[in-house]
Design an enzyme around this catalytic site. Structure first.
Site, mmCIF file in Angstrom:
data_model
loop_
_atom_site.group_PDB
_atom_site.id
_atom_site.type_symbol
_atom_site.label_atom_id
_atom_site.label_comp_id
_atom_site.label_asym_id
_atom_site.label_seq_id
_atom_site.Cartn_x
_atom_site.Cartn_y
_atom_site.Cartn_z
ATOM 1 N N CYS A 1 0.325 -0.800 4.619
ATOM 2 C CA CYS A 1 0.894 0.504 4.969
ATOM 3 C C CYS A 1 -0.068 1.614 4.572
ATOM 4 C CB CYS A 1 2.245 0.688 4.266
ATOM 5 S SG CYS A 1 3.020 2.291 4.597
ATOM 6 N N CYS B 1 1.686 4.694 3.142
ATOM 7 C CA CYS B 1 2.084 4.531 1.736
ATOM 8 C C CYS B 1 0.902 4.652 0.793
ATOM 9 C CB CYS B 1 2.737 3.159 1.529
ATOM 10 S SG CYS B 1 4.071 2.737 2.668
ATOM 11 N N ASP B 2 -0.196 3.989 1.123
ATOM 12 C CA ASP B 2 -1.272 3.787 0.153
ATOM 13 C C ASP B 2 -2.578 4.513 0.459
ATOM 14 O OD1 ASP B 2 0.428 2.100 -1.270
ATOM 15 O OD2 ASP B 2 -0.169 0.359 -0.101
#
Length: 320
Positions: free
Chosen positions: A143, A146-147
């Site tokens: 992701c 997300c990261d």
């Protein structure tokens, strides 16, 4: 409108799945004083619980671990009286036709409910190569949203050539100095517009006709080992992170044949999260949609619970 008698049932709503969508649905349903049971898998866990840090959930500016966030979801749901069972659902079947009543088999129990909310989630398809599982959360990610911010001014590789891979590669250019796309073919599968953007982006380079053989590192990822599918030559690419986008697998097998799904097994819903089966709703990563995040899963859960409540109210309004 004709009036009917409701058969005996255990719950107004049975929620299948214990991730953000399922627990948000549970919070809303229990708070609405609906008899609600959430069945979370005994042998499976939500993907969020293995996420080291979530920085983009509204209201938590300092970030929070995925497991900790789920514990807060659960605590809040229990506060409103949600019942929870840690069992694996093995079957869902229609018990009656008018009105429709559903039976959910889990463990050694069968629960009868007026409605079902499917919140079973999905998992990223893995490469299955050495180092992948070992470095999840330490350089391996599925992701970019997300990261990605963790890789400012670094080099990352993106594995895949479809729409998601190229969209995420473009997103990563906001943070990384260099984004290397590794694809097993000599051309991308992504939409033409995305391809044009990627080819025009100076930070993105491509490694064609290559497969990842291993992800290497010590404490954190330091690179990937790739193999040329035409020549068989193996080489190393130095990188600080590996983002893998080779598809998702929804946990929807038990609902095959009950509700409409797309070609990859994701459940098709309308904007109110209703499926084509009366009384069955779907929320979160298991349903067909473009964007999958904790916050969108929670929104889905609230939406599905509201739609289920309206459905149940209408159903009960037809009874004597």
């Amino acid at each position: 409108m004709s009036q009917i008698h409701l058969p005996e049932y255990d719950y107004d709503i049975v929620i299948v799945g214990g991730g953000p969508a399922g627990y948000t649905a549970g919070i809303y349903a229990a708070r609405a004083a609906l008899r609600t049971l959430l069945v979370e898998g005994a042998g499976t866990v939500s993907q969020i619980t293995i996420t080291d840090m979530i920085e983009n959930y509204p209201g938590i500016p300092d970030g929070i671990g995925g497991f900790e966030l789920m514990q807060l979801f659960k605590k809040q749901a229990l506060k409103f009286g949600l019942e929870i069972a840690a069992q694996d659902v093995t079957a869902v079947r229609q018990a009656s036709a008018d009105p429709v009543l559903w039976e959910v088999a889990a463990g050694d129990r069968t629960y009868r409910a007026l409605s079902v909310i499917v919140a079973t989630g999905a998992m990223w398809r893995s490469l299955g190569v050495p180092g992948e599982a070992e470095f999840v959360g330490r350089g391996v990610s599925y992701c970019a949203t997300c990261d990605g911010p963790f890789y400012r001014n670094r080099t990352v590789v993106v594995v895949g050539g479809g729409d998601t891979a190229i969209q995420e590669a473009l997103f990563l250019t906001h943070f990384a100095d260099r984004v290397i796309v590794i694809h097993r073919r000599d051309r991308l599968r992504a939409a033409g517009l995305l391809q044009n953007r990627a080819f025009a982006e100076e930070k993105i380079t491509f490694v064609w006709n290559a497969t990842v053989e291993a992800i290497t590192g010590a404490e954190f990822v330091t690179g990937v080992r790739v193999k040329d599918v035409k020549t068989g030559a193996v080489s190393e690419i130095a990188a600080d992170g590996a983002f893998i986008f080779v598809g998702r697998l929804p946990y929807t097998e038990v609902f095959q044949g009950l509700v409409a799904m797309d070609k990859t097994g994701f459940i098709v819903t309308d904007e109110n999260l209703r499926t084509d089966a009366p009384g069955i709703f779907a929320a979160g990563d298991c349903r067909a949609k473009q964007f999958r995040q904790v916050v969108t899963a929670a929104g889905d859960g609230a939406n599905a619970a509201n739609s289920a409540e309206l459905y149940i109210d209408e159903l009960k309004g037809r009874t004597y």
